[in-house]
Design a protein around this motif. Structure first.
Motif, PDB file in Angstrom:
ATOM      1  N   TYR A  53       0.841  -1.203   0.000  1.00 52.14           N
ATOM      2  CA  TYR A  53       0.000   0.000   0.000  1.00 52.14           C
ATOM      3  C   TYR A  53       0.872   1.248   0.000  1.00 52.14           C
ATOM      4  O   TYR A  53       1.849   1.341   0.737  1.00 52.14           O
ATOM      5  N   ASP A  54       0.504   2.214  -0.877  1.00 54.19           N
ATOM      6  CA  ASP A  54       1.188   3.506  -0.946  1.00 54.19           C
ATOM      7  C   ASP A  54       0.251   4.557  -0.354  1.00 54.19           C
ATOM      8  O   ASP A  54      -0.747   4.916  -0.967  1.00 54.19           O
ATOM      9  N   ILE A  55       0.600   5.037   0.822  1.00 55.86           N
ATOM     10  CA  ILE A  55      -0.265   5.976   1.527  1.00 55.86           C
ATOM     11  C   ILE A  55      -0.352   7.335   0.813  1.00 55.86           C
ATOM     12  O   ILE A  55      -1.362   8.031   0.899  1.00 55.86           O
ATOM     13  N   ASN A  56       0.683   7.722   0.085  1.00 62.92           N
ATOM     14  CA  ASN A  56       0.699   9.017  -0.608  1.00 62.92           C
ATOM     15  C   ASN A  56      -0.287   9.083  -1.765  1.00 62.92           C
ATOM     16  O   ASN A  56      -0.899  10.123  -1.998  1.00 62.92           O
ATOM     17  N   SER A  57      -0.425   7.997  -2.503  1.00 68.47           N
ATOM     18  CA  SER A  57      -1.326   8.010  -3.665  1.00 68.47           C
ATOM     19  C   SER A  57      -2.588   7.175  -3.441  1.00 68.47           C
ATOM     20  O   SER A  57      -3.429   7.102  -4.329  1.00 68.47           O
ATOM     21  N   ASP A  58      -2.696   6.538  -2.273  1.00 67.43           N
ATOM     22  CA  ASP A  58      -3.845   5.696  -1.951  1.00 67.43           C
ATOM     23  C   ASP A  58      -4.030   4.593  -3.004  1.00 67.43           C
ATOM     24  O   ASP A  58      -5.112   4.376  -3.513  1.00 67.43           O
ATOM     25  N   ARG A  59      -2.923   3.900  -3.290  1.00 70.68           N
ATOM     26  CA  ARG A  59      -2.943   2.822  -4.283  1.00 70.68           C
ATOM     27  C   ARG A  59      -2.200   1.612  -3.748  1.00 70.68           C
ATOM     28  O   ARG A  59      -1.473   1.704  -2.769  1.00 70.68           O
ATOM     29  N   PHE A  60      -2.365   0.478  -4.441  1.00 72.20           N
ATOM     30  CA  PHE A  60      -1.647  -0.756  -4.150  1.00 72.20           C
ATOM     31  C   PHE A  60      -0.767  -1.115  -5.352  1.00 72.20           C
ATOM     32  O   PHE A  60      -1.141  -1.950  -6.169  1.00 72.20           O
TER      33      PHE A  60
END
Length: 130
Positions: free
Chosen positions: A99-106
């Motif tokens: 999970y990438d918290i900066n872009s809200d993506r996986f």
């Protein structure tokens, strides 16, 4: 098929009238048809591909022991959302998702660590298709 069939002249022809020996054989009808006949001889044409005594196609001819291809298992990271590794036909492949918290993506990574080398060059050659 919409693709022109290529024919090869198999014997020297002195020129003038006569029969030119070619391969493969001309087949004018049926499921293995190789030519479409023109309604007049004037409409029929020959396109020459290549130059006499010159290879116009190169292929590889080799024994299975001539080359090596290898893969290695990659490190399985901890603390990620998902990770897995599978080996199929000797090829090891790893997938990692985090999970990438900066872009809200996986984002996902799919990796293969590989190498190749010529082991026995004497067991391989280029083959001129003349």
């Amino acid at each position: 098929t919409g693709v022109q069939q290529q024919f090869v002249v198999t014997q020297a022809h002195p020129g003038g009238a006569g029969v030119v020996q070619i391969s493969p054989a001309i087949i004018t009808a049926g499921p293995m048809q190789t030519v479409t006949l023109a309604t007049t001889n004037a409409a029929a044409g020959i396109q020459v591909a290549g130059v006499a005594n010159t290879a116009n196609g190169l292929s590889m001819l080799y024994h299975k022991s001539a080359f090596a291809f290898a893969t290695a298992d990659l490190v399985m990271p901890r603390g990620v959302d998902f990770s897995a590794r599978q080996v199929f036909d000797g090829i090891s492949m790893r997938i990692v998702r985090q999970y990438d918290i900066n872009s809200d993506r996986f984002p996902c990574r799919l990796d293969v660590l590989y190498g190749y080398r010529t082991l026995r060059p004497q067991l391989a050659c280029r083959l001129a298709c003349n």
